[in-house]
Design an enzyme around this catalytic site. Structure first.
Site, mmCIF file in Angstrom:
data_model
loop_
_atom_site.group_PDB
_atom_site.id
_atom_site.type_symbol
_atom_site.label_atom_id
_atom_site.label_comp_id
_atom_site.label_asym_id
_atom_site.label_seq_id
_atom_site.Cartn_x
_atom_site.Cartn_y
_atom_site.Cartn_z
ATOM 1 N N GLY A 15 0.807 -1.222 0.000
ATOM 2 C CA GLY A 15 0.000 0.000 0.000
ATOM 3 C C GLY A 15 0.836 1.267 0.000
ATOM 4 O O GLY A 15 0.488 2.254 -0.670
ATOM 5 N N ASN A 16 1.984 1.257 0.723
ATOM 6 C CA ASN A 16 2.780 2.490 0.854
ATOM 7 C C ASN A 16 3.497 2.874 -0.442
ATOM 8 O O ASN A 16 4.031 3.965 -0.543
ATOM 9 C CB ASN A 16 3.790 2.356 2.006
ATOM 10 C CG ASN A 16 4.908 1.392 1.687
ATOM 11 O OD1 ASN A 16 4.714 0.392 0.999
ATOM 12 N ND2 ASN A 16 6.096 1.684 2.177
ATOM 13 N N LYS A 135 -13.039 -9.706 5.805
ATOM 14 C CA LYS A 135 -12.162 -8.619 5.347
ATOM 15 C C LYS A 135 -12.933 -7.287 5.362
ATOM 16 O O LYS A 135 -13.878 -7.095 4.589
ATOM 17 C CB LYS A 135 -11.706 -8.957 3.912
ATOM 18 C CG LYS A 135 -10.953 -7.858 3.219
ATOM 19 C CD LYS A 135 -9.519 -7.773 3.671
ATOM 20 C CE LYS A 135 -8.831 -6.584 3.014
ATOM 21 N NZ LYS A 135 -7.566 -6.268 3.652
ATOM 22 N N LYS A 219 -3.884 -9.548 -1.796
ATOM 23 C CA LYS A 219 -2.994 -9.212 -2.924
ATOM 24 C C LYS A 219 -1.701 -10.026 -2.919
ATOM 25 O O LYS A 219 -1.141 -10.305 -3.983
ATOM 26 C CB LYS A 219 -2.718 -7.709 -2.999
ATOM 27 C CG LYS A 219 -1.732 -7.166 -1.988
ATOM 28 C CD LYS A 219 -0.412 -6.768 -2.615
ATOM 29 C CE LYS A 219 0.485 -6.028 -1.651
ATOM 30 N NZ LYS A 219 0.703 -6.533 -0.320
ATOM 31 N N LYS A 281 1.907 -12.729 3.439
ATOM 32 C CA LYS A 281 3.153 -12.605 2.661
ATOM 33 C C LYS A 281 4.006 -13.862 2.832
ATOM 34 O O LYS A 281 4.560 -14.398 1.870
ATOM 35 C CB LYS A 281 3.946 -11.372 3.098
ATOM 36 C CG LYS A 281 3.211 -10.058 2.854
ATOM 37 C CD LYS A 281 4.076 -8.861 3.250
ATOM 38 C CE LYS A 281 3.227 -7.649 3.558
ATOM 39 N NZ LYS A 281 2.221 -7.310 2.558
HETATM 40 P P1 ADP Z 1 1.229 -4.093 2.559
HETATM 41 O O1 ADP Z 1 0.393 -2.964 2.097
HETATM 42 O O2 ADP Z 1 2.646 -3.968 2.131
HETATM 43 O O3 ADP Z 1 0.630 -5.439 2.273
HETATM 44 P P2 ADP Z 1 0.671 -4.668 5.377
HETATM 45 O O4 ADP Z 1 0.364 -3.614 6.389
HETATM 46 O O5 ADP Z 1 -0.449 -5.552 4.931
HETATM 47 O O6 ADP Z 1 1.338 -3.894 4.149
HETATM 48 O O7 ADP Z 1 1.846 -5.604 5.902
HETATM 49 C C1 ADP Z 1 3.060 -5.035 6.413
HETATM 50 C C2 ADP Z 1 2.989 -4.897 7.926
HETATM 51 O O8 ADP Z 1 3.044 -6.160 8.558
HETATM 52 C C3 ADP Z 1 4.133 -4.163 8.570
HETATM 53 O O9 ADP Z 1 3.975 -2.762 8.505
HETATM 54 C C4 ADP Z 1 4.076 -4.676 10.022
HETATM 55 O O10 ADP Z 1 3.415 -3.745 10.844
HETATM 56 C C5 ADP Z 1 3.229 -5.916 9.941
HETATM 57 N N1 ADP Z 1 3.809 -7.102 10.563
HETATM 58 C C6 ADP Z 1 3.093 -8.006 11.291
HETATM 59 N N2 ADP Z 1 3.866 -8.975 11.746
HETATM 60 C C7 ADP Z 1 5.129 -8.723 11.310
HETATM 61 C C8 ADP Z 1 6.386 -9.390 11.461
HETATM 62 N N3 ADP Z 1 6.497 -10.532 12.144
HETATM 63 N N4 ADP Z 1 7.484 -8.851 10.882
HETATM 64 C C9 ADP Z 1 7.377 -7.685 10.180
HETATM 65 N N5 ADP Z 1 6.208 -7.010 10.010
HETATM 66 C C10 ADP Z 1 5.095 -7.517 10.563
HETATM 67 MG MG MG Z 2 -1.256 -6.105 3.115
#
Ligand code: ADP
Ligand code: MG
Length: 318
Positions: A15-16, A135, A219, A281
């Site tokens: 998203g960023n 969701k 995604k 992820k």
């Molecule tokens: P994106 O838009 O890239 O999918 P998300 O917010 O869905 O972003 O996923 C990234 C986030 O996952 C990070 O900002 C962090 O806060 C969170 N996160 C949760 N658990 C972990 C972890 N074990 N290690 C790193 N980040 C984590």
């Molecule tokens: Mg995400």
């Protein structure tokens, strides 16, 4: 280097890459963020080492489109979620492809073609997610408005962390990328492809028909499906953290440089990765290498090259 030797890589943008936290989401803000993102993606392509397919999220964008529909519904017929998803793919794809084109032109490589493919993702009508919509999407509502939407539109509504009520929709598993053949053909013709935005538009097959569904496909999982369907060697998931961590946000948090599928599954079981953010992820990375991909890398945009060389970020291998 001959194109046959390039490493086919699916790059999933978080998203960023399009909107930073706290920004309201003007077109200008998004274009500026996208320009910064595409300078980096452009470098990957210009290095002549990678053949690239870009995918991206659409959470805030589709949320805003749903809000626009909600506010304007007395004047203009409102669109269902699958159509809003298509609209978001259209405008985000426009920004990404134009921006990447500009990077190529500025580097004397205006000959590299770029194309966005409006993408549908096949799901199963009987996916268990349809029994358990989870969701959250779109705007926040008051309790009264939420009750009305439940009655009038049969929406599933939940209370979201004291911030108000939100609609929830199913998040089914992706089964296949409908446009995989045209995407492959574009790649064979050396085109940089942008596809599967927002996880793709969820569609089911009913007899000889495809039909849209009001759902959201994660995604990261859709990007993994795309990577499988085009035969990618690398799945690169770019987000707002440099690495995946153990004990994330705790005093003893520790970056994971490398993990095998078995290790990753253990860490999932131990609850190290949050549902809806890091867990999908890691799951995408596991599924990718299990299905024959060489490696999955999770890192931030500014660390792409170091992470692909294994110097930072988190690499998942079989
Ligand atoms: P994106 O838009 O890239 O999918 P998300 O917010 O869905 O972003 O996923 C990234 C986030 O996952 C990070 O900002 C962090 O806060 C969170 N996160 C949760 N658990 C972990 C972890 N074990 N290690 C790193 N980040 C984590
Ligand atoms: Mg995400």
């Amino acid at each position: 280097m001959a194109s046959g030797e390039k490493t086919l890589t699916v790059v999933a943008l978080g998203g960023n890459a399009i909107l930073k936290p706290g920004q309201e989401g003007t077109a200008r803000q998004q274009i500026e963020n996208v320009n910064e993102t595409m300078r980096q993606i452009g470098k990957m392509v210009l290095s002549d080492t990678y053949k690239i397919v870009v995918s991206h999220g659409n959470g805030p964008q589709v949320g805003n489109l749903m809000l626009q529909n909600e506010i304007a519904k007395e004047e203009v017929p409102s669109h269902p979620l699958d159509v809003c998803g298509a609209e978001s793919q259209g405008f985000i794809g426009y920004m990404l492809s134009q921006s990447l084109d500009n990077v190529f032109n500025q580097n004397g490589r205006g000959d590299i073609p770029v194309a966005t493919v409006l993408t549908q993702t096949l799901i199963d009508e009987d996916d268990p997610a349809f029994e358990d919509p989870s969701k959250p999407v779109g705007p926040f509502y008051t309790e009264e408005a939420a009750e009305r939407l439940r009655e009038e539109k049969d929406y599933d509504m939940i209370e979201d962390a004291g911030r108000g009520y939100r609609r929830v929709v199913p998040s089914p598993e992706p089964l296949a990328i409908v446009e995989k053949e045209p995407i492959r053909q574009l790649l064979a013709a050396h085109t940089v492809v942008i596809a599967a935005g927002g996880g793709g538009i969820p569609v089911v097959r009913e007899g000889d028909k495809l039909l849209g569904r009001e759902a959201v496909i994660d995604k990261d999982l859709a990007s993994e499906q795309l990577a499988e369907d085009v035969g990618a060697k690398v799945l690169l998931i770019l987000t707002d953290v440099e690495s995946v961590y153990l004990n994330y946000n705790e005093p003893d948090q520790k970056p994971i440089d490398r993990m095998t599928v078995d290790e990753a599954n253990d860490y999932i079981e131990q609850g190290h990765f949050a549902r809806g953010s890091m867990k999908p992820k890691v799951e995408a990375g596991i599924k990718f290498v299990e299905s024959g991909g060489k490696k999955a890398v999770i890192t931030s945009l500014d660390k792409v090259f170091e992470a692909l060389d294994g110097e930072t970020g988190t690499t998942i291998t079989k």
